[in-house]
Design a protein around this motif. Structure first.
Motif, mmCIF file in Angstrom:
data_model
loop_
_atom_site.group_PDB
_atom_site.id
_atom_site.type_symbol
_atom_site.label_atom_id
_atom_site.label_comp_id
_atom_site.label_asym_id
_atom_site.label_seq_id
_atom_site.Cartn_x
_atom_site.Cartn_y
_atom_site.Cartn_z
ATOM 1 N N LYS A 112 0.805 -1.220 0.000
ATOM 2 C CA LYS A 112 0.000 0.000 0.000
ATOM 3 C C LYS A 112 0.836 1.268 0.000
ATOM 4 C CE LYS A 112 -4.014 -2.036 2.114
ATOM 5 N NZ LYS A 112 -5.159 -1.817 2.951
ATOM 6 N N PHE A 113 0.198 2.322 -0.467
ATOM 7 C CA PHE A 113 0.648 3.691 -0.262
ATOM 8 C C PHE A 113 -0.523 4.366 0.440
ATOM 9 C CE2 PHE A 113 -1.941 4.092 -3.960
ATOM 10 C CZ PHE A 113 -2.481 5.359 -3.894
ATOM 11 N N TYR A 114 -0.314 5.560 0.951
ATOM 12 C CA TYR A 114 -1.344 6.192 1.767
ATOM 13 C C TYR A 114 -1.598 7.619 1.316
ATOM 14 C CZ TYR A 114 -0.214 2.139 4.489
ATOM 15 O OH TYR A 114 0.013 0.836 4.860
ATOM 16 N N VAL A 115 -2.852 8.042 1.452
ATOM 17 C CA VAL A 115 -3.226 9.424 1.162
ATOM 18 C C VAL A 115 -3.927 9.946 2.408
ATOM 19 C CG1 VAL A 115 -4.450 10.994 -0.384
ATOM 20 C CG2 VAL A 115 -3.566 8.828 -1.275
ATOM 21 N N SER A 116 -3.448 11.063 2.933
ATOM 22 C CA SER A 116 -4.049 11.639 4.138
ATOM 23 C C SER A 116 -4.275 13.131 3.945
ATOM 24 C CB SER A 116 -3.153 11.392 5.357
ATOM 25 O OG SER A 116 -1.975 12.150 5.257
ATOM 26 N N GLY A 117 -4.994 13.705 4.876
ATOM 27 C CA GLY A 117 -5.268 15.140 4.815
ATOM 28 C C GLY A 117 -6.591 15.423 4.132
ATOM 29 N N GLU A 118 -6.627 16.473 3.362
ATOM 30 C CA GLU A 118 -7.865 16.990 2.793
ATOM 31 C C GLU A 118 -8.253 16.313 1.478
ATOM 32 O OE1 GLU A 118 -10.008 18.988 4.338
ATOM 33 O OE2 GLU A 118 -8.652 18.849 6.051
ATOM 34 N N VAL A 119 -8.539 15.005 1.588
ATOM 35 C CA VAL A 119 -9.128 14.240 0.493
ATOM 36 C C VAL A 119 -10.403 13.600 1.030
ATOM 37 C CG1 VAL A 119 -7.025 13.773 -0.832
ATOM 38 C CG2 VAL A 119 -7.663 12.248 1.042
ATOM 39 N N LYS A 120 -11.297 13.203 0.139
ATOM 40 C CA LYS A 120 -12.599 12.686 0.565
ATOM 41 C C LYS A 120 -12.508 11.318 1.245
ATOM 42 C CE LYS A 120 -15.135 15.436 -2.712
ATOM 43 N NZ LYS A 120 -15.875 15.497 -3.964
ATOM 44 N N ILE A 121 -11.562 10.480 0.833
ATOM 45 C CA ILE A 121 -11.432 9.143 1.412
ATOM 46 C C ILE A 121 -9.971 8.896 1.796
ATOM 47 C CG2 ILE A 121 -11.915 6.680 1.088
ATOM 48 C CD1 ILE A 121 -13.663 7.523 -1.336
ATOM 49 N N PRO A 122 -9.487 9.499 2.890
ATOM 50 C CA PRO A 122 -8.103 9.237 3.298
ATOM 51 C C PRO A 122 -7.965 7.774 3.718
ATOM 52 C CG PRO A 122 -9.228 10.583 4.937
ATOM 53 C CD PRO A 122 -10.193 10.387 3.797
ATOM 54 N N ASN A 123 -6.958 7.098 3.152
ATOM 55 C CA ASN A 123 -6.843 5.671 3.419
ATOM 56 C C ASN A 123 -5.564 5.142 2.783
ATOM 57 O OD1 ASN A 123 -7.499 3.079 4.247
ATOM 58 N ND2 ASN A 123 -9.589 3.181 3.441
ATOM 59 N N GLY A 124 -5.328 3.849 2.951
ATOM 60 C CA GLY A 124 -4.255 3.151 2.257
ATOM 61 C C GLY A 124 -4.831 2.464 1.035
ATOM 62 N N PHE A 125 -4.090 2.483 -0.056
ATOM 63 C CA PHE A 125 -4.532 1.899 -1.318
ATOM 64 C C PHE A 125 -3.416 1.035 -1.890
ATOM 65 C CE2 PHE A 125 -6.538 6.002 -0.725
ATOM 66 C CZ PHE A 125 -7.885 5.730 -0.926
ATOM 67 N N ALA A 126 -3.791 -0.008 -2.619
ATOM 68 C CA ALA A 126 -2.788 -0.845 -3.276
ATOM 69 C C ALA A 126 -2.076 -0.010 -4.336
ATOM 70 C CB ALA A 126 -3.428 -2.074 -3.911
ATOM 71 N N TRP A 127 -0.759 -0.004 -4.296
ATOM 72 C CA TRP A 127 0.055 0.745 -5.250
ATOM 73 C C TRP A 127 -0.146 0.170 -6.645
ATOM 74 C CZ3 TRP A 127 4.214 -0.545 -8.435
ATOM 75 C CH2 TRP A 127 4.929 0.534 -8.960
ATOM 76 N N GLU A 128 0.009 1.007 -7.647
ATOM 77 C CA GLU A 128 -0.076 0.599 -9.049
ATOM 78 C C GLU A 128 1.138 1.141 -9.789
ATOM 79 O OE1 GLU A 128 -3.704 2.281 -10.492
ATOM 80 O OE2 GLU A 128 -4.955 1.022 -9.218
#
Length: 185
Positions: A112-128
């Motif tokens: 996974k990589f992660y997106v946090s802060g001011e996004v609608k769905i902060p979470n970990g996602f499978a990298w592509e």
């Protein structure tokens, strides 16, 4: 005259070979890398041994970077490509357990990589492969209304180095954290 034609042909062949040897970059991204993907903790691999269905299975690479493979025991995958793991398993299964084993290793799911802060769905996602900041924001549902679209940072996996004010075309690697700041209105 024949020698001149031969030299002209050879020169043309060398020039043509030189032109075909250069390849365009993988993406329109200055940060793109052409290195092969190296396995690490959190990746899920599918290992198939031809003719041996009981040895065909999926593994999640543990925190030590290893898996426990039947007959062999602990196998370190961290820092290796799937092809290198395939060659290692083939060699280790070969003389003692199977005659001429054929082992295939594929990545079933990237870590996974992660997106946090001011996004609608902060979470970990499978990298592509070829993942950029822009694509990662899209995977996280896009910016919130409070997001500062210029305040984008990446905390790099492994080093914890913080890259501030990155471009949306910047490459995101497995384990990275994309951080979207909040704007003040």
């Amino acid at each position: 005259m024949k020698i001149m034609k031969l030299w002209a042909f050879l020169l043309f062949t060398v020039l043509l070979a030189g032109c075909s040897a250069s390849q365009p970059p993988l993406m329109d991204n200055p940060d793109a890398e052409s290195t092969e993907y190296l396995l690490d903790s959190g990746d899920t691999v599918s290992i198939a041994v031809y003719g041996e269905p009981e040895m065909t299975m999926k593994f999640i690479i543990d925190k030590s970077g290893s898996i426990n493979f039947p007959y062999i025991g602990k196998v370190t995958l961290k820092g290796k490509t799937p092809d290198q793991v395939s060659a290692d398993l083939t060699g280790r299964l070969g003389p003692d357990y199977l005659q001429n084993p054929m082992v295939t290793v594929n990545i079933a799911e990237f870590r996974k990589f992660y997106v946090s802060g001011e996004v609608k769905i902060p979470n970990g996602f499978a990298w592509e492969p070829e993942l950029t900041v822009e694509k990662s924001i899209a995977m996280a549902g896009g910016f919130t209304d409070r997001a500062d679209r210029e305040d984008i940072s990446i905390r790099l996996a492994g080093t914890n180095q913080l890259l501030e004010n990155v471009d949306v075309r910047h490459t995101v690697h497995p384990g990275d954290i994309v951080i979207i700041g909040m704007g003040f209105f």
